[in-house]
Each structure stands twice: as structure tokens, then as C-alpha cells.
Design a protein around this motif. Structure first.
Motif, PDB file in Angstrom:
ATOM      1  N   HIS A  60       0.872  -1.129  -0.106  1.00  0.00           N
ATOM      2  CA  HIS A  60      -0.024   0.033   0.137  1.00  0.00           C
ATOM      3  C   HIS A  60       0.911   1.204  -0.211  1.00  0.00           C
ATOM      4  N   TYR A  61       0.707   2.178  -0.982  1.00  0.00           N
ATOM      5  CA  TYR A  61       1.470   3.415  -1.017  1.00  0.00           C
ATOM      6  C   TYR A  61       0.881   4.632  -0.756  1.00  0.00           C
ATOM      7  N   SER A  62       1.494   5.768  -0.438  1.00  0.00           N
ATOM      8  CA  SER A  62       1.094   6.996  -0.693  1.00  0.00           C
ATOM      9  C   SER A  62       0.548   7.417  -2.050  1.00  0.00           C
ATOM     10  N   PRO A  63      -0.545   8.153  -1.923  1.00  0.00           N
ATOM     11  CA  PRO A  63      -1.189   8.324  -3.349  1.00  0.00           C
ATOM     12  C   PRO A  63      -0.221   9.167  -4.193  1.00  0.00           C
ATOM     13  N   SER A  64       0.537  10.107  -3.465  1.00  0.00           N
ATOM     14  CA  SER A  64       1.251  11.203  -3.895  1.00  0.00           C
ATOM     15  C   SER A  64       2.724  10.516  -4.431  1.00  0.00           C
ATOM     16  N   LEU A  65       3.050   9.298  -4.267  1.00  0.00           N
ATOM     17  CA  LEU A  65       4.307   8.851  -4.676  1.00  0.00           C
ATOM     18  C   LEU A  65       3.949   7.485  -5.385  1.00  0.00           C
ATOM     19  N   LYS A  66       2.690   7.102  -5.313  1.00  0.00           N
ATOM     20  CA  LYS A  66       2.396   5.563  -5.600  1.00  0.00           C
ATOM     21  C   LYS A  66       3.059   5.083  -7.373  1.00  0.00           C
ATOM     22  N   SER A  67       2.901   6.173  -8.093  1.00  0.00           N
ATOM     23  CA  SER A  67       3.426   5.892  -9.402  1.00  0.00           C
ATOM     24  C   SER A  67       4.824   5.630  -9.411  1.00  0.00           C
ATOM     25  N   ARG A  68       5.573   5.917  -8.515  1.00  0.00           N
ATOM     26  CA  ARG A  68       7.127   6.041  -8.568  1.00  0.00           C
ATOM     27  C   ARG A  68       7.518   4.815  -7.597  1.00  0.00           C
ATOM     28  N   THR A  69       6.806   4.290  -6.671  1.00  0.00           N
ATOM     29  CA  THR A  69       7.078   3.411  -5.550  1.00  0.00           C
ATOM     30  C   THR A  69       6.839   2.012  -5.743  1.00  0.00           C
ATOM     31  N   SER A  70       7.805   1.327  -5.297  1.00  0.00           N
ATOM     32  CA  SER A  70       7.525  -0.351  -5.237  1.00  0.00           C
ATOM     33  C   SER A  70       8.396  -0.783  -4.142  1.00  0.00           C
ATOM     34  N   ILE A  71       7.840  -1.626  -3.116  1.00  0.00           N
ATOM     35  CA  ILE A  71       8.268  -2.200  -1.819  1.00  0.00           C
ATOM     36  C   ILE A  71       8.280  -3.665  -2.220  1.00  0.00           C
ATOM     37  N   SER A  72       9.077  -4.310  -1.848  1.00  0.00           N
ATOM     38  CA  SER A  72       9.326  -5.742  -1.985  1.00  0.00           C
ATOM     39  C   SER A  72       9.911  -6.072  -0.728  1.00  0.00           C
ATOM     40  N   ARG A  73      10.327  -7.618  -0.871  1.00  0.00           N
ATOM     41  CA  ARG A  73      10.854  -8.421   0.351  1.00  0.00           C
ATOM     42  C   ARG A  73      11.749  -9.540  -0.154  1.00  0.00           C
ATOM     43  N   ASP A  74      12.674  -9.857   0.819  1.00  0.00           N
ATOM     44  CA  ASP A  74      13.548 -10.818   0.628  1.00  0.00           C
ATOM     45  C   ASP A  74      13.331 -11.664   1.845  1.00  0.00           C
ATOM     46  N   THR A  75      12.195 -12.814   2.015  1.00  0.00           N
ATOM     47  CA  THR A  75      12.146 -13.541   3.263  1.00  0.00           C
ATOM     48  C   THR A  75      13.427 -14.208   3.411  1.00  0.00           C
ATOM     49  N   SER A  76      14.051 -14.794   2.625  1.00  0.00           N
ATOM     50  CA  SER A  76      15.474 -15.388   2.935  1.00  0.00           C
ATOM     51  C   SER A  76      16.434 -14.687   3.809  1.00  0.00           C
ATOM     52  N   LYS A  77      16.408 -13.151   3.698  1.00  0.00           N
ATOM     53  CA  LYS A  77      17.378 -12.540   4.096  1.00  0.00           C
ATOM     54  C   LYS A  77      16.657 -11.554   5.195  1.00  0.00           C
ATOM     55  N   ASN A  78      15.320 -11.772   5.659  1.00  0.00           N
ATOM     56  CA  ASN A  78      14.450 -11.139   6.457  1.00  0.00           C
ATOM     57  C   ASN A  78      14.820  -9.519   6.070  1.00  0.00           C
ATOM     58  N   GLN A  79      14.657  -8.997   5.007  1.00  0.00           N
ATOM     59  CA  GLN A  79      14.708  -7.800   4.555  1.00  0.00           C
ATOM     60  C   GLN A  79      13.462  -7.305   3.610  1.00  0.00           C
ATOM     61  N   PHE A  80      13.245  -6.005   3.618  1.00  0.00           N
ATOM     62  CA  PHE A  80      12.156  -5.334   2.854  1.00  0.00           C
ATOM     63  C   PHE A  80      13.007  -4.187   2.060  1.00  0.00           C
ATOM     64  N   ILE A  81      12.681  -3.869   0.765  1.00  0.00           N
ATOM     65  CA  ILE A  81      13.371  -3.159   0.067  1.00  0.00           C
ATOM     66  C   ILE A  81      12.339  -1.811  -0.586  1.00  0.00           C
ATOM     67  N   LEU A  82      12.926  -0.844  -0.493  1.00  0.00           N
ATOM     68  CA  LEU A  82      12.186   0.397  -1.091  1.00  0.00           C
ATOM     69  C   LEU A  82      12.881   0.900  -2.531  1.00  0.00           C
ATOM     70  N   GLN A  83      12.104   1.007  -3.429  1.00  0.00           N
ATOM     71  CA  GLN A  83      12.626   1.274  -4.776  1.00  0.00           C
ATOM     72  C   GLN A  83      11.784   2.654  -5.097  1.00  0.00           C
ATOM     73  N   LEU A  84      12.471   3.714  -5.474  1.00  0.00           N
ATOM     74  CA  LEU A  84      11.751   5.104  -5.958  1.00  0.00           C
ATOM     75  C   LEU A  84      12.270   5.625  -7.200  1.00  0.00           C
ATOM     76  N   SER A  85      11.489   5.592  -7.931  1.00  0.00           N
ATOM     77  CA  SER A  85      12.106   5.752  -9.437  1.00  0.00           C
ATOM     78  C   SER A  85      11.858   7.197  -9.875  1.00  0.00           C
ATOM     79  N   SER A  86      12.627   7.535 -10.990  1.00  0.00           N
ATOM     80  CA  SER A  86      12.494   8.933 -11.641  1.00  0.00           C
ATOM     81  C   SER A  86      12.646   9.992 -10.463  1.00  0.00           C
TER      82      SER A  86
END
Length: 120
Positions: A60-86
Motif C-alpha cells: 500500500h503506497y502514498s497516493p502522491s508517490l504511488k506511481s514511482r514507488t515499489s516495496i518488495s521483500r526478501d524473506t530469506s534475508k529478512n529484508q524489505f526493499i524500497l525502490q523510488l524511480s525517477s
């Protein structure tokens, strides 16, 4: 107690993609208790919520950033990742990862924050 630590580059060029990793210890990111969140604070401004990833993997993303945001996870490393484009210089901020306690309707633990500057 949950502990979080952000990592990633401190300098990103305009138009590139900002990528940050949050490493979680003390609990699993597949725990039902939390939404795993990203928040930022730009110079002279208040905290801005970016988004979260839930145990199901839904996001779930902020509407103002939704078009540029992706949050994913790596369960094997117990990590979650933010990517913000442009990115632009307006994306310069201290970026925090945090655990949102679902039952308590509030943030539980925060990382210490990492400064990201967008500049050529």
C-alpha cells in the motif's frame, strides 16, 4: 524486540532509481503482527509516509508517490526493499524503515534513518 537497519547509497542522480534495504532482526518479516513501512523526512518538512508491505506480500503506497514507488521483500534475508524511480532533488530526505504494529495502530520500532541526497 524488533530492530531495523537501513542501508543503501547516500547519493543518487536525478532521474535514477533510489533503492534502499531494511534489514530486520528480532522477528520475522512474515510475522502477522506488523506492516513493514518506509517513511521519509525532507529538510524543513515533517515526516512523510511512503508505504508498506504486509505479511501477505500486499503493498500500500502514498497516493502522491504511488506511481514511482515499489516495496518488495526478501524473506530469506529478512529484508524489505524500497525502490523510488525517477527521483528529483525534492526526493532528498532522511529515509526510515519502521514496523507498524497492526494491533496497536502505531509504529513500534524505527531504524536510525539514512540520508539520501539526489544531485548530479
Amino acid at each position: 524486540q524488533v530492530q531495523l537497519q537501513e542501508s543503501g547509497p547516500g547519493l543518487v542522480k536525478p532521474s535514477q532509481t533510489l533503492s534502499l534495504t531494511c534489514t530486520v532482526s528480532g522477528d520475522s518479516i512474515t510475522s502477522n503482527y506488523y506492516y513493514w513501512s518506509w517513511i521519509r523526512q525532507s529538510p524543513g518538512k515533517g515526516l512523510e509516509w511512503i508505504g508498506y508491505i504486509a505479511v501477505s506480500g500486499s503493498t500500500h503506497y502514498s497516493p502522491s508517490l504511488k506511481s514511482r514507488t515499489s516495496i518488495s521483500r526478501d524473506t530469506s534475508k529478512n529484508q524489505f526493499i524500497l525502490q523510488l524511480s525517477s527521483v528529483t532533488p525534492e526526493d532528498t530526505a532522511v529515509y526510515y524503515c519502521a514496523s507498524w504494529v497492526v494491533a496497536g495502530h502505531d509504529f513500534g520500532s524505527w531504524g536510525q534513518g539514512t540520508q539520501v541526497t539526489v544531485s548530479s
